[in-house]
Design a protein around this motif. Structure first.
Motif, short mmCIF file in Angstrom:
data_model
loop_
_atom_site.label_atom_id
_atom_site.label_comp_id
_atom_site.label_asym_id
_atom_site.label_seq_id
_atom_site.Cartn_x
_atom_site.Cartn_y
_atom_site.Cartn_z
N ILE A 226 -93.78 -72.79 40.38
CA ILE A 226 -93.52 -73.22 38.92
C ILE A 226 -93.57 -74.82 39.16
N PHE A 227 -92.53 -75.37 39.92
CA PHE A 227 -92.47 -76.81 40.01
C PHE A 227 -93.55 -77.53 40.33
N LEU A 228 -94.27 -76.94 41.54
CA LEU A 228 -95.65 -77.55 42.02
C LEU A 228 -96.65 -77.65 40.74
N ALA A 229 -96.86 -76.46 40.25
CA ALA A 229 -97.88 -76.22 39.15
C ALA A 229 -97.55 -77.43 37.98
N VAL A 230 -96.25 -77.43 37.39
CA VAL A 230 -95.99 -78.41 36.57
C VAL A 230 -96.04 -79.82 36.94
N ALA A 231 -95.72 -80.17 38.17
CA ALA A 231 -95.82 -81.43 38.60
C ALA A 231 -97.18 -81.94 38.80
N ILE A 232 -98.15 -81.13 39.17
CA ILE A 232 -99.44 -81.65 39.49
C ILE A 232 -100.42 -81.56 38.24
N SER A 233 -99.89 -80.69 37.21
CA SER A 233 -100.80 -80.63 36.10
C SER A 233 -101.24 -82.09 35.45
N VAL A 234 -102.37 -82.08 34.79
CA VAL A 234 -102.74 -83.39 34.00
C VAL A 234 -102.65 -83.05 32.52
N PRO A 235 -102.01 -83.99 32.00
CA PRO A 235 -100.99 -84.83 32.35
C PRO A 235 -99.65 -84.07 32.82
N PRO A 236 -99.11 -84.79 33.72
CA PRO A 236 -97.93 -83.89 34.30
C PRO A 236 -96.85 -83.63 33.50
N GLY A 237 -96.47 -82.29 33.48
CA GLY A 237 -95.00 -81.95 32.60
C GLY A 237 -93.88 -82.35 33.43
N GLY A 238 -92.68 -82.31 32.63
CA GLY A 238 -91.58 -82.53 32.90
C GLY A 238 -90.68 -81.35 33.00
N MET A 239 -89.34 -81.55 32.73
CA MET A 239 -88.36 -80.65 32.83
C MET A 239 -88.53 -79.49 31.67
N PRO A 240 -88.64 -79.89 30.63
CA PRO A 240 -89.13 -79.07 29.49
C PRO A 240 -90.12 -78.04 30.05
N GLY A 241 -91.15 -78.63 30.34
CA GLY A 241 -92.45 -77.75 30.74
C GLY A 241 -92.04 -76.61 31.89
N VAL A 242 -91.00 -77.19 32.94
CA VAL A 242 -90.73 -76.21 33.88
C VAL A 242 -89.70 -75.20 33.41
#
Length: 402
Positions: A226-242
């Motif tokens: 989950i952390f990697l998928a949210v971090a490398i998404s375009v645009p990248p997500g933050g803690m709310p996305g996680v």
């Protein structure tokens, strides 16, 4: 009087604007000591000196350093902006959008718009219970509920009766649709639909293959994904996305994983049927009881239409329905059926309120459109997901789970 007798220290002029210009030219001033200041008059042709022992003299101080200009990638410290947009560039885009809307001739101020939207939402919630059948396009609200519930009940009975991998596949399909609805509701947080779907599938399959230990292992393994998928998404997500992505895995995945565990237990098919009967009949009892006798709001800020009277009637209905279903199962005693019904009656409304809280925070009335005017998968299974987990652990305490 000679010019040498004058105090060489410049005296700041009176007035805030003149004082500001003076400080820009000479720097900030601090009072040093009380003394004597002499000033030469300019009226007429005669020099005139003024002496005062109570006036102040000043000495210069170092000016304060100029503040650093904020950059686009600086983290926002305001609580309301940091909820979903964690960068200045995101905030600036939102502010520019508000400015464009405010410049329209017919657009009221932003605060008025927010108040009107909130008032309209409350009005829609209030009017929903008093609409005439013609307003709904024919048929009463209860009739529409029955029309939606009949095919859903048939599908649920077929899946429970088949069991095995057919049940697992059907449950997984509902789980994927529910994850999609959740990510769509909170799309502004930029969650990862792929990571959440993979986590839900992993938990359901692990429950079917390895039981509770497999579910826990799948949950732990999904966290770095989950952390990697949210971090490398375009645009990248933050803690709310996680948080939203992980919510889908835990809330939906664990609930449906417990449904698989309960179905695979001793007499699991009958227990699943009892839980579903208590959940759906209890919801119907709460709906009818609230419309007929409801006068005290249960949680007006979460779900304005729910009442205390409807909750109590729904609890009684769920307990009686579960007990009645147990009469046709000779392996389930009446006391066990009552205890199971009580657990379902308490857990199901909590699940309903939980999903209502999420929808209220997301600003939407329904999570999806799979069931037409009655919402999506999360709208229909919100209470059942809580009730299934409660029913599993009650059945486990009764010794029904090996």
């Amino acid at each position: 009087m000679a010019d040498d007798d004058l105090d060489p220290t410049p005296v700041p002029p009176r007035g805030r604007r003149r004082q500001a210009r003076f400080e820009l030219e000479f720097g900030d001033f601090e009072p040093a000591e009380r003394g004597r200041r002499r000033r030469r008059g300019t009226r007429g042709t005669d020099d005139r000196s003024v002496t005062s022992s109570d006036e102040l003299t000043y000495e210069t101080a170092d000016p304060l350093p100029a503040p650093r200009r904020p950059r686009d990638r600086d983290v926002i410290v305001e609580a309301d902006d940091a909820t979903y947009d964690s960068r200045l560039v995101d905030r600036d885009q939102r502010v520019r959008g508000r400015s464009r809307r405010a410049r329209r001739a017919d657009a009221p101020p932003a605060d008025d718009v927010a108040d009107e939207i909130e008032a309209l939402e409350r009005f829609e919630d209030a009017i929903e219970t008093v609409r005439s059948p013609s307003d709904r396009g024919g048929g009463s609200d209860l009739g529409a509920r029955v029309l939606v519930a009949i095919p859903a009940a048939i599908v649920a009975i077929l899946l429970v009766a088949q069991g095995g991998w057919i049940f697992v596949v059907g449950i997984a399909a509902f789980g994927l649709i529910g994850v999609w609805e959740l990510c769509r509701m909170f799309a502004r947080t930029r969650p990862s639909l792929v990571a959440s779907s993979a986590g839900v599938l992993a938990i359901i399959v692990s429950a079917a293959l390895w039981g509770r230990e497999g579910m826990t292992t799948a949950l732990v393994a999904s966290i770095p994904l989950i952390f990697l998928a949210v971090a490398i998404s375009v645009p990248p997500g933050g803690m709310p996305g996680v948080a939203v992505t992980l919510l889908g895995v835990v809330w939906i995945g664990f609930a449906l994983g417990h449904a698989v565990l309960l179905r695979d237990s001793d007499h699991g098919g009958g227990i699943v049927v009892n839980v579903l009967v208590g959940t759906f009949l209890g919801d119907t009892g709460a709906y009818l009881g609230g419309r007929l006798f409801g006068s005290h709001k249960l949680a007006p800020r979460i779900s304005p239409n729910k009442t205390v009277e409807g909750l109590l009637i729904g609890i009684v209905t769920a307990v009686v329905a579960t007990w009645f279903a147990g009469l046709y199962q000779d392996w389930l005693s009446g006391t066990d059926a009552l205890l199971l019904g009580l657990a379902v009656a308490i857990a199901a409304p909590a699940g309903d309120l939980f999903e209502s809280f999420l929808k209220r925070d997301a600003g939407t009335k329904d999570a999806g459109t799979l069931f037409g005017p009655h919402g999506g998968v999360l709208d229909r299974l919100d209470a059942a997901m809580f009730a299934i987990v409660a029913g599993f652990y009650v059945w486990l305490a009764m010794g029904g789970v090996s």
